[in-house]
Design a protein around this motif. Structure first.
Motif, PDB file in Angstrom:
ATOM      1  N   LYS A 237       0.767   5.561  -2.926  1.00 55.62           N
ATOM      2  CA  LYS A 237      -0.130   4.560  -3.527  1.00 55.62           C
ATOM      3  C   LYS A 237      -0.328   3.389  -2.577  1.00 55.62           C
ATOM      4  CE  LYS A 237       0.254   3.750  -7.934  1.00 55.62           C
ATOM      5  NZ  LYS A 237       0.803   3.366  -9.262  1.00 55.62           N
ATOM      6  N   THR A 238       0.700   3.112  -1.755  1.00 59.90           N
ATOM      7  CA  THR A 238       0.618   2.031  -0.768  1.00 59.90           C
ATOM      8  C   THR A 238       1.130   2.560   0.568  1.00 59.90           C
ATOM      9  OG1 THR A 238       2.843   1.216  -1.311  1.00 59.90           O
ATOM     10  CG2 THR A 238       0.997   0.269  -2.537  1.00 59.90           C
ATOM     11  N   GLY A 239       0.950   1.764   1.617  1.00 59.33           N
ATOM     12  CA  GLY A 239       1.445   2.144   2.936  1.00 59.33           C
ATOM     13  C   GLY A 239       0.388   2.814   3.793  1.00 59.33           C
ATOM     14  N   ASP A 240       0.830   3.328   4.953  1.00 57.99           N
ATOM     15  CA  ASP A 240      -0.096   3.862   5.946  1.00 57.99           C
ATOM     16  C   ASP A 240      -0.872   5.086   5.475  1.00 57.99           C
ATOM     17  OD1 ASP A 240       0.554   1.939   7.812  1.00 57.99           O
ATOM     18  OD2 ASP A 240       2.140   3.136   8.753  1.00 57.99           O
TER      19      ASP A 240
ATOM     20  N   ALA B  24      -1.917   5.498   2.305  1.00 60.19           N
ATOM     21  CA  ALA B  24      -2.575   5.184   1.034  1.00 60.19           C
ATOM     22  C   ALA B  24      -4.026   5.657   1.002  1.00 60.19           C
ATOM     23  CB  ALA B  24      -2.509   3.683   0.765  1.00 60.19           C
TER      24      ALA B  24
ATOM     25  N   TYR C 112      -4.381   8.770  -0.977  1.00 60.05           N
ATOM     26  CA  TYR C 112      -3.878   8.794  -2.345  1.00 60.05           C
ATOM     27  C   TYR C 112      -4.910   9.202  -3.394  1.00 60.05           C
ATOM     28  CZ  TYR C 112      -2.083   7.105  -6.832  1.00 60.05           C
ATOM     29  OH  TYR C 112      -1.710   7.013  -8.139  1.00 60.05           O
TER      30      TYR C 112
ATOM     31  N   ASP D  54       5.490   5.446  -6.556  1.00 59.82           N
ATOM     32  CA  ASP D  54       4.957   5.188  -5.225  1.00 59.82           C
ATOM     33  C   ASP D  54       5.989   5.553  -4.159  1.00 59.82           C
ATOM     34  OD1 ASP D  54       3.428   4.217  -3.111  1.00 59.82           O
ATOM     35  OD2 ASP D  54       3.908   2.105  -3.497  1.00 59.82           O
TER      36      ASP D  54
ATOM     37  N   GLY E 251       5.204   4.568  -0.960  1.00 57.51           N
ATOM     38  CA  GLY E 251       5.002   3.443  -0.056  1.00 57.51           C
ATOM     39  C   GLY E 251       4.836   3.819   1.402  1.00 57.51           C
ATOM     40  N   THR E 252       4.802   5.113   1.708  1.00 55.35           N
ATOM     41  CA  THR E 252       4.887   5.605   3.090  1.00 55.35           C
ATOM     42  C   THR E 252       6.041   4.893   3.801  1.00 55.35           C
ATOM     43  OG1 THR E 252       2.445   5.548   2.978  1.00 55.35           O
ATOM     44  CG2 THR E 252       3.419   6.444   4.972  1.00 55.35           C
TER      45      THR E 252
ATOM     46  N   ALA F  21       5.407  -3.228   4.184  1.00 58.18           N
ATOM     47  CA  ALA F  21       4.186  -4.035   4.232  1.00 58.18           C
ATOM     48  C   ALA F  21       4.246  -5.125   5.300  1.00 58.18           C
ATOM     49  CB  ALA F  21       3.946  -4.672   2.860  1.00 58.18           C
TER      50      ALA F  21
END
Length: 445
Positions: free
Chosen positions: A224-227, A229, A232, A263, A265-266, A396
């Motif tokens: 959902k987040t990160g590199d 995303a 997703y 998530d 988050g990568t 992040a």
């Protein structure tokens, strides 16, 4: 001459068996390019319609970029069903694999007669091999509830089922092209890879009578987040569509499947927190992670908890032999298959020197080595291939990637082809190349 998609795929599959250096065929003749221009190539982590946004006001630098991704020609009906979940979808990468990971988990649970993860795991490979063929959750669940052995075929699993290691024996790859800062679907071509004889022939345990009345609980471990995303939305849509259709067909063991979002988050730290939360929540099967390196990092935690980790998008070949106690599966094919397809795409353009830039993790370094091996087989030795890498950073607050020195090395090396293996952060590599006055093909247009 007009050629059907099926005919083109068949011709390309034949081409893939030829020597890579002489494999230009069909409609894939090398395009004209100035001798001093440098072509860009990408992979599944950056060949997405959302990727040019990472370059902001320099998005035109992707024009002319080519690459490969694991992708089966998707029926329009399936795309429309995905759009009913997310009307804003612009990419479908790994949507089919996500859908199939969820459906296979549900079918294995129905056959096991239990939500015990170990019992489910013992059924997963067999669900895809040597039984009554079925293609929809409704029909497959009916067969499974009767205790019938089934052979599931669907959007991403078409030619053969899983190997003993719990991954696809065969795969389909697409060659993608960026034009005008978007993937040009008219240029997309498909080629098959893998060996149908590698599919497992082991008989699964006989289906059991239902011993569990608790619902099957799936937990998300998705980027959902990160590199990663940018990948997703289609994965999430595939998961949601599968759960919707499974529950519409009556659910699993008489109960609706429960989904608990999560998530990755990568980022291993984020992913490990999510795993711990899922363990506390009573999750049985975790769908994810998005990136191979994240799955490798959290797999010991998952195995220790006795849960299943089932990824729709992991491609690192190293995960085939992971110490998983029989609890790790994936619907995405390993990069040992993609390496040949990707090398073929690069070599069709007749480069003289090739630079391969990869993020330093299981995915990047594994695919880099797979491509290097294929290039070497085609006669591209060490003096014609340069390998470079970069630390992608975690979290992040990670510092932006500085690839200035790498860009200078590529320019001094005289590469006329640069393959970039990474996720959204790899846009920094393209910017650095342009800043170093490497004459990218898009800049010459």
């Amino acid at each position: 001459m007009h050629m059907s998609r099926g005919s083109r795929a068949a011709i390309l599959a034949t081409c893939a068996t030829l020597l890579l250096a002489t494999s230009a065929c069909g409609n894939d003749q090398a395009e004209e390019a100035s001798a001093d221009q440098v072509r860009l190539y990408g992979t599944d982590g950056n060949m997405l319609n959302s990727y040019p946004e990472e370059l902001q006001d320099r998005a035109n630098l992707v024009d002319g970029m080519k690459g490969t991704t694991p992708l089966t020609p998707l029926p329009e009906d399936f795309k429309n069903r995905l759009r009913s979940i997310d009307s804003g979808l612009t990419d479908f990468l790994y949507a089919a694999e996500a859908y199939d990971a969820v459906v296979i988990s549900a079918l294995a649970t129905e056959l096991a007669g239990s939500t015990n993860p170990a019992a489910i795991a013992r059924q997963i490979v067999g669900v895809t091999n040597e039984g009554t063929r079925c293609e929809t959750p409704a029909r497959c669940l009916r067969l499974a509830s009767d205790g019938d052995d089934i052979e599931y075929r669907s959007v991403s699993i078409t030619r053969a089922g899983f190997t003993d290691a719990g991954e696809p024996a065969t795969a389909s790859y697409a060659t993608l092209h960026f034009d005008n800062q978007q993937l040009n679907d008219a240029k997309t071509e498909f080629v098959g890879a893998g060996d149908e004889s590698a599919a497992s022939t082991k008989a699964p345990p006989r289906g059991n009578r239902q011993t569990s009345t608790a619902p099957l609980v799936l937990g998300g471990l998705l980027p959902k987040t990160g590199d990663l995303a940018l990948a997703y939305p289609p994965i999430a849509a595939g998961v949601a569509l599968a759960i919707k259709e499974i529950n519409a067909a009556g659910g699993v063991l008489g109960e609706d499947v429960v989904w608990i979002d999560g998530d990755d988050g990568t980022d291993p730290t984020v992913a490990k927190r999510t795993i711990a939360s899922h363990v506390d929540a009573g999750v049985h099967v975790i769908i994810g992670a998005g990136a191979s390196g994240i799955s490798a990092a959290v797999l010991p935690d998952v195995v220790r908890a006795g849960l299943i980790l089932f990824s729709p998008s992991n491609t690192a070949a190293s995960l085939t032999d992971a110490d998983d106690n029989g609890l790790y599966f994936r619907t995405a094919p390993p990069d040992s298959l993609q390496g040949r397809a990707l090398a073929d795409v690069v070599l069709r353009d007749g480069p003289q020197k090739i630079a391969i830039v990869a993020r330093k993790d299981a995915y990047g370094e594994g695919l880099q080595e797979a491509v290097r091996t294929e290039l070497e087989r085609a006669g591209f030795g060490g003096d014609k291939v340069k390998l470079l890498g970069y630390e992608p950073g975690e979290g992040a607050d990670a510092a932006p990637i500085n690839f200035n020195d790498g860009a200078k090395q590529i320019k001094d090396f005289g590469a006329d082809a640069v393959l970039i293996i990474g996720f959204s952060e790899s846009a920094a590599v393209i910017r650095a190349l342009a800043d170093a006055d490497v004459p990218l093909a898009a800049m010459g247009r």
